[in-house]
Design a protein around this motif. Sequence first.
Motif, PDB file in Angstrom:
ATOM      1  N   LYS A  35      54.923   9.562 -47.878  1.00  0.00           N
ATOM      2  CA  LYS A  35      55.340   8.118 -47.075  1.00  0.00           C
ATOM      3  C   LYS A  35      54.201   7.297 -47.927  1.00  0.00           C
ATOM      4  O   LYS A  35      53.099   7.553 -48.416  1.00  0.00           O
ATOM      5  N   SER A  36      54.616   5.748 -47.575  1.00  0.00           N
ATOM      6  CA  SER A  36      53.930   4.566 -48.846  1.00  0.00           C
ATOM      7  C   SER A  36      54.532   3.266 -48.310  1.00  0.00           C
ATOM      8  O   SER A  36      55.615   3.491 -47.593  1.00  0.00           O
ATOM      9  N   TYR A  37      54.734   2.686 -49.299  1.00  0.00           N
ATOM     10  CA  TYR A  37      55.366   0.859 -48.628  1.00  0.00           C
ATOM     11  C   TYR A  37      56.654   1.334 -49.937  1.00  0.00           C
ATOM     12  O   TYR A  37      57.310   1.446 -50.690  1.00  0.00           O
ATOM     13  N   PRO A  38      57.424  -0.101 -49.560  1.00  0.00           N
ATOM     14  CA  PRO A  38      58.933  -0.211 -49.669  1.00  0.00           C
ATOM     15  C   PRO A  38      58.910   0.023 -51.050  1.00  0.00           C
ATOM     16  O   PRO A  38      59.956   1.096 -51.629  1.00  0.00           O
ATOM     17  N   ALA A  39      58.254  -1.054 -51.852  1.00  0.00           N
ATOM     18  CA  ALA A  39      58.637  -0.682 -53.988  1.00  0.00           C
ATOM     19  C   ALA A  39      57.968   0.750 -54.392  1.00  0.00           C
ATOM     20  O   ALA A  39      58.909   1.064 -55.527  1.00  0.00           O
ATOM     21  N   LYS A  40      57.526   1.277 -53.693  1.00  0.00           N
ATOM     22  CA  LYS A  40      57.271   2.157 -54.480  1.00  0.00           C
ATOM     23  C   LYS A  40      57.924   3.080 -53.907  1.00  0.00           C
ATOM     24  O   LYS A  40      58.464   4.679 -54.947  1.00  0.00           O
ATOM     25  N   ILE A  41      58.500   3.841 -52.657  1.00  0.00           N
ATOM     26  CA  ILE A  41      59.720   4.683 -52.122  1.00  0.00           C
ATOM     27  C   ILE A  41      60.515   4.315 -52.703  1.00  0.00           C
ATOM     28  O   ILE A  41      61.384   5.237 -53.317  1.00  0.00           O
ATOM     29  N   SER A  56      64.238  -0.461 -50.384  1.00  0.00           N
ATOM     30  CA  SER A  56      64.219  -1.981 -50.490  1.00  0.00           C
ATOM     31  C   SER A  56      66.000  -2.087 -50.818  1.00  0.00           C
ATOM     32  O   SER A  56      66.771  -1.201 -51.497  1.00  0.00           O
ATOM     33  N   SER A  57      66.481  -2.650 -50.221  1.00  0.00           N
ATOM     34  CA  SER A  57      67.879  -3.391 -50.007  1.00  0.00           C
ATOM     35  C   SER A  57      67.832  -3.427 -51.932  1.00  0.00           C
ATOM     36  O   SER A  57      69.285  -3.211 -52.176  1.00  0.00           O
ATOM     37  N   PRO A  87      52.201 -19.304 -55.751  1.00  0.00           N
ATOM     38  CA  PRO A  87      53.036 -18.598 -55.415  1.00  0.00           C
ATOM     39  C   PRO A  87      52.584 -17.183 -55.730  1.00  0.00           C
ATOM     40  O   PRO A  87      52.066 -16.629 -56.869  1.00  0.00           O
ATOM     41  N   LYS A  88      53.284 -15.786 -55.224  1.00  0.00           N
ATOM     42  CA  LYS A  88      52.652 -15.316 -55.355  1.00  0.00           C
ATOM     43  C   LYS A  88      54.092 -13.921 -55.263  1.00  0.00           C
ATOM     44  O   LYS A  88      54.438 -14.280 -53.664  1.00  0.00           O
ATOM     45  N   ASP A  89      54.122 -13.100 -55.815  1.00  0.00           N
ATOM     46  CA  ASP A  89      54.772 -11.871 -54.808  1.00  0.00           C
ATOM     47  C   ASP A  89      54.301 -10.712 -54.327  1.00  0.00           C
ATOM     48  O   ASP A  89      52.777 -11.305 -54.821  1.00  0.00           O
ATOM     49  N   ASP A  90      54.861 -10.099 -53.178  1.00  0.00           N
ATOM     50  CA  ASP A  90      53.855  -9.016 -52.640  1.00  0.00           C
ATOM     51  C   ASP A  90      55.123  -8.002 -52.704  1.00  0.00           C
ATOM     52  O   ASP A  90      55.333  -7.603 -53.637  1.00  0.00           O
ATOM     53  N   PHE A  91      53.858  -6.944 -53.787  1.00  0.00           N
ATOM     54  CA  PHE A  91      53.881  -5.673 -54.203  1.00  0.00           C
ATOM     55  C   PHE A  91      54.672  -4.974 -54.048  1.00  0.00           C
ATOM     56  O   PHE A  91      55.047  -3.697 -53.751  1.00  0.00           O
ATOM     57  N   GLN A  92      54.230  -5.212 -52.088  1.00  0.00           N
ATOM     58  CA  GLN A  92      54.969  -4.582 -51.872  1.00  0.00           C
ATOM     59  C   GLN A  92      56.747  -3.694 -51.446  1.00  0.00           C
ATOM     60  O   GLN A  92      56.605  -3.107 -51.113  1.00  0.00           O
ATOM     61  N   SER A  93      56.593  -5.205 -51.366  1.00  0.00           N
ATOM     62  CA  SER A  93      58.406  -4.913 -51.839  1.00  0.00           C
ATOM     63  C   SER A  93      59.582  -6.618 -52.520  1.00  0.00           C
ATOM     64  O   SER A  93      59.541  -7.316 -52.233  1.00  0.00           O
ATOM     65  N   LYS A  94      59.953  -5.965 -53.043  1.00  0.00           N
ATOM     66  CA  LYS A  94      60.843  -5.839 -53.957  1.00  0.00           C
ATOM     67  C   LYS A  94      61.760  -7.258 -53.733  1.00  0.00           C
ATOM     68  O   LYS A  94      62.369  -8.178 -53.508  1.00  0.00           O
ATOM     69  N   ALA A  95      62.727  -6.777 -51.883  1.00  0.00           N
ATOM     70  CA  ALA A  95      63.339  -7.108 -51.737  1.00  0.00           C
ATOM     71  C   ALA A  95      63.036  -8.787 -51.106  1.00  0.00           C
ATOM     72  O   ALA A  95      64.089  -9.875 -50.695  1.00  0.00           O
ATOM     73  N   ILE A 111      54.551  -9.608 -46.274  1.00  0.00           N
ATOM     74  CA  ILE A 111      55.252  -8.806 -45.603  1.00  0.00           C
ATOM     75  C   ILE A 111      54.474  -7.688 -44.886  1.00  0.00           C
ATOM     76  O   ILE A 111      53.060  -7.155 -45.430  1.00  0.00           O
ATOM     77  N   GLY A 112      55.064  -6.693 -44.227  1.00  0.00           N
ATOM     78  CA  GLY A 112      54.999  -5.691 -43.300  1.00  0.00           C
ATOM     79  C   GLY A 112      53.663  -6.145 -42.455  1.00  0.00           C
ATOM     80  O   GLY A 112      53.937  -7.398 -42.147  1.00  0.00           O
TER      81      GLY A 112
END
Length: 231
Positions: A35-41, A56-57, A87-95, A111-112
């Motif tokens: 189990k983990s966050y979307p980007a890693k999975i 992630s879609s 501006p900053k991306d969330d490392f957990q979600s590419k979508a 996110i999350g």
Amino acid sequence: MIFSKIDFINLLPFHIYIKKNIKSNQQKAIIEYKKSYPAKITNNFKKRHVHSAFISSIGSRGEKFLDFGIIARDYVDSVFVLPEQKPKDDFQSKASNALAKILNLDGEVIIGDKALKYYLNNEKKEQKEQKEQKEKMIDLAKAWQEKYNLPFVFGLLCYNKHETRLKNLTKNFDKRKIKIPQYILEIYSKRSGIAKSDILNYLKRIDYDIGYKEKRALKLFLKLTKEKGII
């Protein structure tokens, strides 16, 4: 079959369902371990470290998937752009990062569960402050829906092996029939800092069945990411 799960509140009903329907204690242990966050999975699935997972879609292009995903048809309350932040991306979600770029929204993506907590903490302020705060938070699912009149598919249940077994495992899932035990709600509440009642209200905003509109939305999203060169 090695199944990996996104360890967020939005999949809690599915986790309850699947744990009840997997009889092997060894298999249950594997699901908890993977189990983990979307980007890693998504990365783990792409490397074929697991047989099936909600990914992630944006990572679903070319993958096999069931008509099963993580869908928002209006406000989702857990995926935001904060336009006043750098501006900053969330490392957990590419979508979600890609969605912000497609919608031309600048700011910090969040996110999350942490995003849901952020939203709820601000929602409970005075009415005037709440109105001002909402102007500082853009719900990405709602922004997509307003622009394209379609739901947004954040994740998909993809597989690379054991299709029949996965279909049999998930075919009777119905979120309306899932009762989440109080002790599990308590665990998620303590871990996230979100009240049990808020968790249940939030889950009403999440759907899982992918039909015609959802497939149209996914196709459009992948088309737009390709046009913008977003991987």
